[in-house]
Design an enzyme around this catalytic site. Structure first.
Site, mmCIF file in Angstrom:
data_model
loop_
_atom_site.group_PDB
_atom_site.id
_atom_site.type_symbol
_atom_site.label_atom_id
_atom_site.label_comp_id
_atom_site.label_asym_id
_atom_site.label_seq_id
_atom_site.Cartn_x
_atom_site.Cartn_y
_atom_site.Cartn_z
ATOM 1 C CG HIS A 125 -1.722 1.244 1.409
ATOM 2 N ND1 HIS A 125 -1.454 2.180 2.379
ATOM 3 C CD2 HIS A 125 -2.795 1.701 0.718
ATOM 4 C CE1 HIS A 125 -2.339 3.162 2.293
ATOM 5 N NE2 HIS A 125 -3.162 2.895 1.292
ATOM 6 C CG HIS A 171 -0.731 9.685 1.059
ATOM 7 N ND1 HIS A 171 -0.796 9.411 2.397
ATOM 8 C CD2 HIS A 171 -1.902 9.230 0.536
ATOM 9 C CE1 HIS A 171 -1.939 8.829 2.685
ATOM 10 N NE2 HIS A 171 -2.623 8.703 1.569
#
Length: 596
Positions: A125, A171
Site C-alpha cells: 500500500h 500521498h
C-alpha cells in the site's frame, strides 16, 4: 569452552562460561539409532530421511546426493572418512540451510495456470512512501525494496506537479514530498522480475487531467515496452493466469476521472489525534488479534456512516462524464484490469457479472463491515473477481491491520504498509514464503468451491479438527555471532524463551511459550506443543524469541512465520528474522514438526 565477562561496577566483573552448541539428548539418541560405530552412512541417512523426516519417496540416489552436499558444505570440520557423517556433522546438517522447514525455499510448485483470481498476491500500500502517511518522503527506493522481496502489486498515486505540466507521485492531501513518476516507472521496469518472474500489477490512483493522462500513457509505453500487458479496452469473462503473464507488467485502475484541486490537509489533521490510540501498541507490533473477537468488537462499536457516505481512496473525487469522454484514448487502452467504481450498497458492490471480471477496492473498515453481513457474498465474488483491501486513512503511522480477515474470505490483494514492521506484516511475509517466494500463492480449494445449495466457506463456522500439528522446540543458536554480548543484558548473558502460535481462523488461533532459560547464549528448551487445526490450509505458524527482562519490557530476539500447508515434517533448522523481516546471518532454532 570460553568465558565472557560482564562489568557490574568499576571494580567487579561477573564471568560466565560460554558453551558451544551441542546436540540435545534426543538428537544424540536419533544419531545412535541411525548410525553404526559412531558413523552415519548413506544407507543410514536414507533411512533417517524416510522414517524421521517424512520424506517417504526419497530415493537412495537422492540420499547419496544429499550426503555429498552435506560433506561439501561442512568440509571445514575435517570430520569425514569416506561418505559418512559423525555426530557433529549430522548435528550441523540439521541446523543447516539445506534442512529448510518449508517444502521449497526458492522453487515454484503451485499450479500457476489458473485465473489470477485464484491466487493471493503479495500487495503493498502506498508503495512509494519511506515512512508515515502524512509527512515522509516519497521515493522509488521503497518500491525497489518491495520488488526485491517478491511484492507483486505496487501502488502509485498520480498527481499533477506544481507547474501542472508533469506527473508527480505522492500521498494526496498530505505533506509528503513528491517523486517523479518517470523515476518510479524506470525503477519498476529495472527491478520488476529480480525476485520473481510472475507478473507485477501496477495499481494507479489517478488524479490527472486528460493531457497528463496522455503523457502517462506515453511514459508507461516507452518505459515498459514489450513487457507491458494489454488486453484491449474490454474486460474478459476470466482473468488470465500468472503463468501466461510471466514477465509482464499489468496496469490496473478505474476508468479516467476528473482531477480536482487537492483538499486541505486539515481533514487528516483532524484524525491524527485519534490515530495515536490506533497505532500498534508495541515497538514491534501488538499481538495478533483473534478474527472473531475483532469482528465482534467492530459490530458492537459500529457507528460508521451509511454505505453511500463511504469514500474509497480511488473514489476521492466525483466522475465527470464529459471529462471521461475526453480522456486520452491511449491511457484508457493501458488498463488491463479494470477497477470498478462502487455504487449502491454492499450487495451491489459484490454483484457478479457472468460476462466480465473486475476489481474493487475496500478500506479495512469497509471490508470488516461487509464481512459481518455479507461474508458469503465476498467469498463468491472473489472466486472470479479481484478484491483489494487497503489500510484505513487514520493509520497515519503506517501501521497495519490483520491480513487474515481478508485471506480467510478470499481477498487476493490484501495491501499492507511496508514502511514499518510488526506482527501483521510478519504474517504477510510468512504467507508469501510459500510457493518459493514468487509472490503468488494458490488459494486453497475451500475458498474456490460452491456447494449444492450455493454455500461457500465460512471461517466463522465450527468445523471438526482436520489435523493436529505437533511442534517441538529443541534449542537455539547464533545470537552470540549476530549480537554484541551486552545487547540483551549489560550484566549477564540473555534469558531466552520462545513463543509458538497459530494464526488462522478463530478456532485454530493459539499461542504457547516455553520456559525461560537463564544466562545462556545457546539455550536448550526441549519442549513440545500441540495445535489442533480445523483449517490448516489457512494456518500460519508463528515463532518468536524473546529475552526476559525483569525490570523492563522483554527484548526482541527474532521471529519467523511459516505457512502450515508447506511445513516439512521432521527435525528442521528454522532461520529467524529481525523486526523488519530481514534474515539474521546466524540465528536459528532447531525444531521438529509432525502432523498427527
Amino acid at each position: 569452552m570460553s568465558k565472557q565477562a560482564y562489568k557490574v561496577c568499576c571494580c567487579f566483573r561477573r564471568r560466565f562460561k560460554f558453551r558451544e552448541a551441542e546436540a540435545p539428548d534426543e538428537i544424540k539418541a536419533l544419531f545412535g539409532r541411525y548410525s553404526e560405530n559412531g558413523l552415519m552412512t548413506v544407507d543410514h541417512l536414507h533411512k533417517f530421511l524416510k522414517e524421521v523426516q517424512g520424506e517417504e519417496t526419497v530415493t537412495m540416489e537422492e540420499a547419496e546426493s544429499a550426503m555429498e552436499s552435506i560433506i561439501k558444505d561442512l568440509k571445514h570440520l575435517h570430520v569425514f572418512h569416506r561418505k559418512v557423517l559423525n555426530l557433529e556433522a549430522f548435528f550441523r546438517y540439521l541446523f543447516g540451510d539445506a534442512n529448510y522447514p518449508l517444502i521449497s525455499s526458492n522453487k515454484v510448485h503451485h499450479d500457476m495456470t489458473a485465473p489470477l483470481s485464484h491466487y493471493f498476491v503479495y500487495t503493498s500500500h502506498n508503495s512509494y512512501l519511506t515512512g508515515n502517511q502524512i509527512n515522509s518522503d516519497c521515493s522509488d527506493v521503497p518500491i525497489i525494496k518491495a520488488l526485491e522481496k517478491g511484492v507483486r502489486v505496487i501502488e502509485l498515486d498520480m498527481w499533477p506537479n506544481s507547474t501542472k505540466d508533469n506527473v508527480d507521485i505522492y500521498h494526496g492531501r498530505t505533506l509528503t514530498t513528491p517523486v517523479d513518476l518517470i523515476k518510479c516507472l524506470s525503477s519498476i521496469r529495472k527491478h520488476a522480475f529480480v525476485a520473481s518472474e510472475f507478473p507485477v500489477i501496477l495499481t494507479l490512483e489517478d488524479h490527472l487531467t486528460p493531457d497528463l493522462q496522455a503523457k502517462v500513457a506515453e511514459m508507461v509505453t516507452r518505459t515498459f515496452g514489450d513487457v507491458l500487458f494489454s488486453s484491449g479496452s474490454e474486460c474478459s469473462s476470466e482473468f488470465p493466469s500468472p503463468e501466461s503473464l510471466k514477465r509482464k507488467i499489468i496496469i490496473s485502475t478505474k476508468p479516467p476521472k476528473e482531477y480536482l484541486e487537492t483538499k486541505s490537509i486539515k481533514e487528516r489533521d483532524d484524525h491524527s489525534r485519534k490515530a495515536k490510540n490506533l497505532s500498534e501498541e508495541e515497538a514491534w507490533g501488538k499481538e495478533v488479534s483473534d478474527i472473531a473477537d475483532h469482528l465482534k468488537i467492530r459490530n458492537e462499536l459500529q457507528n460508521e456512516p451509511d454505505d453511500g457516505e463511504f469514500q474509497d481512496e480511488e473514489d476521492a473525487h466525483e466522475d465527470i462524464q464529459e471529462l471521461q469522454q475526453n480522456a486520452a484514448p491511449k491511457y484508457k487502452n493501458l488498463i488491463a484490469i479494470h477497477a470498478r467504481k462502487r455504487k449502491g450498497g454492499i450487495k451491489d458492490w459484490l454483484k457478479i457479472d457472468p460476462n466480465n471480471v473486475t476489481r474493487i477496492s475496500l478500506s479495512e473498515e469497509k471490508f470488516e463491515k461487509a464481512v459481518l453481513s455479507h461474508g458469503g457474498d465476498i467469498v463468491r465474488f472473489t472466486q472470479r473477481n479481484l478484491l483489494r483491501i487497503f489500510p484505513k486513512a487514520m493509520r497515519l503511522d503506517s501501521s497495519n491491520y490483520n491480513p487474515l480477515i481478508g485471506w480467510t474470505h478470499g481477498a487476493q490483494m490484501v495491501a499492507l504498509n511496508m514502511q514499518g514492521y510488526g506482527r501483521y506484516l510478519w504474517l504477510m511475509q510468512g504467507l508469501f514464503r510459500a510457493n518459493g517466494g514468487c509472490g503468488y500463492v494458490k488459494k486453497p480449494d475451500i475458498l474456490l468451491q460452491i456447494g449444492p445449495h450455493n454455500e461457500v466457506f465460512d471461517p466463522k463456522r465450527a468445523l471438526p479438527v482436520k489435523k493436529t500439528l505437533k511442534v517441538k522446540v529443541y534449542m537455539g543458536d547464533g545470537w552470540n555471532l549476530d549480537f554484541h554480548h551486552t545487547h540483551f543484558d549489560m550484566y549477564s548473558p540473555p534469558d531466552f524463551y520462545v513463543k509458538v502460535g497459530i494464526a488462522g481462523v478463530s478456532d485454530d488461533s493459539a499461542v504457547k511459550k516455553t520456559k525461560i532459560v537463564e544466562d545462556n547464549w545457546v539455550p536448550t528448551w526441549e519442549e513440545e506443543f500441540e495445535f489442533q487445526l480445523r483449517v490448516p490450509e489457512l494456518a500460519l505458524l508463528r515463532i518468536e524469541v524473546h529475552e526476559y527482562d525483569m525490570s523492563e519490557k522483554d527484548d526482541f530476539g527474532g521471529q519467523t512465520c511459516l505457512p502450515v500447508s508447506e511445513l516439512r515434517e521432521g527435525i528442521r533448522g528454522v532461520p529467524l528474522y529481525n523486526q523488519k523481516g530481514e534474515k539474521y546471518k546466524s540465528v536459528k532454532l532447531l525444531m521438529r514438526f509432525d502432523f498427527l
